[in-house]
Every structure is written in C-alpha cells, then in structure tokens.
Design a protein around this motif. Structure first.
Motif, PDB file in Angstrom:
ATOM      1  N   PHE A  69     -58.732  18.025  -6.400  1.00 41.34           N
ATOM      2  CA  PHE A  69     -58.971  18.313  -7.807  1.00 41.34           C
ATOM      3  C   PHE A  69     -58.808  17.017  -8.606  1.00 41.34           C
ATOM      4  O   PHE A  69     -57.948  16.181  -8.288  1.00 41.34           O
ATOM      5  CB  PHE A  69     -57.974  19.345  -8.347  1.00 41.34           C
ATOM      6  N   GLY A  70     -59.622  16.871  -9.642  1.00 43.55           N
ATOM      7  CA  GLY A  70     -59.496  15.743 -10.545  1.00 43.55           C
ATOM      8  C   GLY A  70     -59.369  16.221 -11.978  1.00 43.55           C
ATOM      9  O   GLY A  70     -60.234  16.967 -12.474  1.00 43.55           O
ATOM     10  N   VAL A  71     -58.305  15.826 -12.650  1.00 39.94           N
ATOM     11  CA  VAL A  71     -58.081  16.214 -14.051  1.00 39.94           C
ATOM     12  C   VAL A  71     -57.648  14.965 -14.827  1.00 39.94           C
ATOM     13  O   VAL A  71     -57.295  13.932 -14.243  1.00 39.94           O
ATOM     14  CB  VAL A  71     -57.005  17.320 -14.168  1.00 39.94           C
ATOM     15  N   ASN A  72     -57.691  15.074 -16.127  1.00 37.57           N
ATOM     16  CA  ASN A  72     -57.193  14.010 -16.993  1.00 37.57           C
ATOM     17  C   ASN A  72     -55.845  14.415 -17.570  1.00 37.57           C
ATOM     18  O   ASN A  72     -55.698  15.508 -18.126  1.00 37.57           O
ATOM     19  CB  ASN A  72     -58.173  13.733 -18.132  1.00 37.57           C
ATOM     20  N   PHE A  73     -54.882  13.509 -17.434  1.00 40.76           N
ATOM     21  CA  PHE A  73     -53.554  13.730 -17.991  1.00 40.76           C
ATOM     22  C   PHE A  73     -53.510  13.049 -19.357  1.00 40.76           C
ATOM     23  O   PHE A  73     -53.702  11.836 -19.459  1.00 40.76           O
ATOM     24  CB  PHE A  73     -52.492  13.158 -17.056  1.00 40.76           C
ATOM     25  N   ILE A  74     -53.263  13.803 -20.407  1.00 38.14           N
ATOM     26  CA  ILE A  74     -53.331  13.310 -21.778  1.00 38.14           C
ATOM     27  C   ILE A  74     -51.934  13.206 -22.370  1.00 38.14           C
ATOM     28  O   ILE A  74     -51.132  14.156 -22.289  1.00 38.14           O
ATOM     29  CB  ILE A  74     -54.187  14.233 -22.672  1.00 38.14           C
ATOM     30  N   ALA A  75     -51.665  12.062 -22.985  1.00 40.42           N
ATOM     31  CA  ALA A  75     -50.433  11.877 -23.761  1.00 40.42           C
ATOM     32  C   ALA A  75     -50.828  11.587 -25.198  1.00 40.42           C
ATOM     33  O   ALA A  75     -51.601  10.662 -25.474  1.00 40.42           O
ATOM     34  CB  ALA A  75     -49.603  10.741 -23.188  1.00 40.42           C
TER      35      ALA A  75
END
Length: 300
Positions: A69-75
């Motif tokens: 799985f590929g996701v974007n981690f947002i801060a």
C-alpha cells in the motif's frame, strides 16, 4: 525521502504499526501545534492518531489480494501549513490458508478378491502460500489394521490387502476415508481434508455354515405327514443374494422326509412309510445349504 514499514496479514484491526512525527520551528502554541492525517487511494486501511502520529490498522489485510500500500502521511501546523511524506506499507504473507483440493470427493471401487482400485485414486492438493511440499495422510475411516495406505508425498491411495464387504462399517458396502493434506507451513501448519468413498463389491466367497456339525432327532413311526422332526440352520457371511441360503435334502431320506427350503424344517413327507420292521430305525440324512450366488456355494 519516504517511510517504509511492514505488517503481517494476520495482524488484527487496531494493531499499532509505528509512529511518525514532525517538528515545527514555530514556537507559538497556535502555529506550532501539529496534527497528522493520511491521504491516498488506500488510506482507509489505516488510522493515524492526529496528535501523536501513531499509525494503526483500520481494516484486515490479505497478502493474496494486495501486497503493498502507498499513502501520504500529512503533518499540518496550526497556521495551515503542511508537509507530506510517502509511506509504503508492505504486507507480509502469513500461512493462513490450507492447501486447496480441487474436488469435493474422490470415488473408487474394489472387489473382495482384489487390491486394485478402479479407478486409481491420487489426491492432489495445491498450496497457494507455503513453499513446502504438501503431504497426505488418512486420518479417519481406515480398517483397524490400516488396509488402506496413502503415499505421503504423491497422495496415491492403495490397498495392502483385500477387504471384505463384511468389514465395511455397518455392512454398508463402502469405506469413507478422510484424507488430510498438510502444507507443513510456518509458523502454523494448515490442513485441508477430502473424503474418498471406496465401494466394496461383494463376491460369493463364503460357503454356508451350519450351526451344528450334526443334528439328532427322534420321531415315532406312526407320526402323520407334516410332523416337524428337526430344524437345521445355516448362515452365509456374504451379503444380499450371495448370502441368501436355501435347504435341500441330498441323501438318506428315502422319500420319507422333506425339508422346507426356506426355513430348514425337516418334516415327515406325504405318503411316508416309517415302519421300523421294513426300513429300520435310523436315517442318516445329508442336508445341503445352498446360497444364491453365482457360482453357487454349498455347505453340508
């Protein structure tokens, strides 16, 4: 840059996969407060704690369905500025499926005088997960002395001796063998089972046996026709017509006695003359018990 992590497919929902954090140079309580979120096509499989950045499972995973799985981690800080980093999650295969047997049941036939199965039976299982070789064993339904054998590696069924119809459970005419296929996987061994129905064809291989080796009886010389003298009984271990017994007087009766072919009752015959002075006081009769098989078998 990007982050990577891995998780086994059998981990439960809620399982913690790790924590990612970010720092903000602003010192203001409003602007320096960071919250975390996930974005991407498959981001619904995961949850992130918006305050701590801890990532956990939101849905069950299946290696056979999707391996990565590929996701974007947002801060994002309190002023609306944000940064993102790719997160790649690799799903690790876990031996959670048994070998696949493509048929629901195998069937074969054997006669009482042969060890040849018709058709031959070879159990074949396919393992989609483990690289280990599938092995086979009979776990239920065999005879007490294990007349049926299965090759541990090939799955081929064989007989090491002949089996009788009478050996089948409740004389029902067949054995139901339960074969287990094992993938010998780690950390858990997974198995599947399949029944093999082996029908045993009854052959006329038993001779009728009388309950006594000799029968004795006494009768008065003046008894009328139809008087019962003695009953002989024979049994045949075969099944069906092969085990159905009828009776015949073979010799020694001098036409003065008759036998009921179904019951074995010997009676004084119609027109009998039992005068001791003329015919003596002893009759040595031979009785035949004949089954209905082909060819017929006879006991005396």
């Amino acid at each position: 840059s990007f982050y990577t992590t891995s998780v086994r497919e059998n981990r439960p929902v809620g399982y913690s996969m790790g924590t990612i954090t970010a720092r903000d140079a602003d010192t203001s309580l409003n602007y320096g407060q960071i919250t975390y979120s996930l974005q991407g096509e498959n981001s619904d499989y995961f949850l992130v704690n918006p305050q701590t950045g801890e990532i956990s499972l939101a849905k069950a995973l299946d290696f056979e369905s999707q391996e990565e799985f590929g996701v974007n981690f947002i801060a994002e800080d309190g002023g609306g500025l944000s940064a993102s980093v790719p997160l790649r999650v690799s799903v690790l295969d876990y031996n959670d499926q048994g070998p696949v047997i493509p048929v629901d049941q195998y069937s074969s036939i054997v006669t009482e005088t042969s060890t040849r199965l018709d058709p031959n039976v070879t159990v074949k299982a396919i393992d989609l997960e483990s690289d280990n070789e599938v092995t086979y064993r009979i776990i239920r339904g065999n005879t007490p002395d294990a007349a049926f054998r299965i090759n541990r590696l090939s799955g081929e069924l064989s007989l090491v001796r002949t089996v009788d119809y009478e050996e089948t459970p409740d004389r029902q005419g067949y054995f139901e063998l339960i074969v287990e296929a094992s993938d010998n996987g780690e950390p858990e061994n997974q198995v599947s089972t399949v029944p093999i129905m082996v029908t045993v064809l009854d052959e006329n291989n038993h001779v009728p046996q009388f309950g006594q080796s000799i029968y004795y009886a006494r009768v008065s010389e003046i008894e009328p026709p139809g008087t019962s003298v003695v009953t002989v009984t024979a049994t045949d271990e075969d099944f069906g017509p092969n085990g159905r017994v009828s009776y015949r007087l073979h010799s020694g009766h001098r036409d003065n006695f008759r036998i009921n072919p179904d019951t074995g009752v010997i009676e004084v015959n119609t027109g009998a003359d039992l005068d001791i002075d003329r015919f003596g006081d002893r009759y040595d009769m031979n009785v035949h018990a004949v089954d209905s098989g082909s060819p017929q078998r006879t006991g005396t």
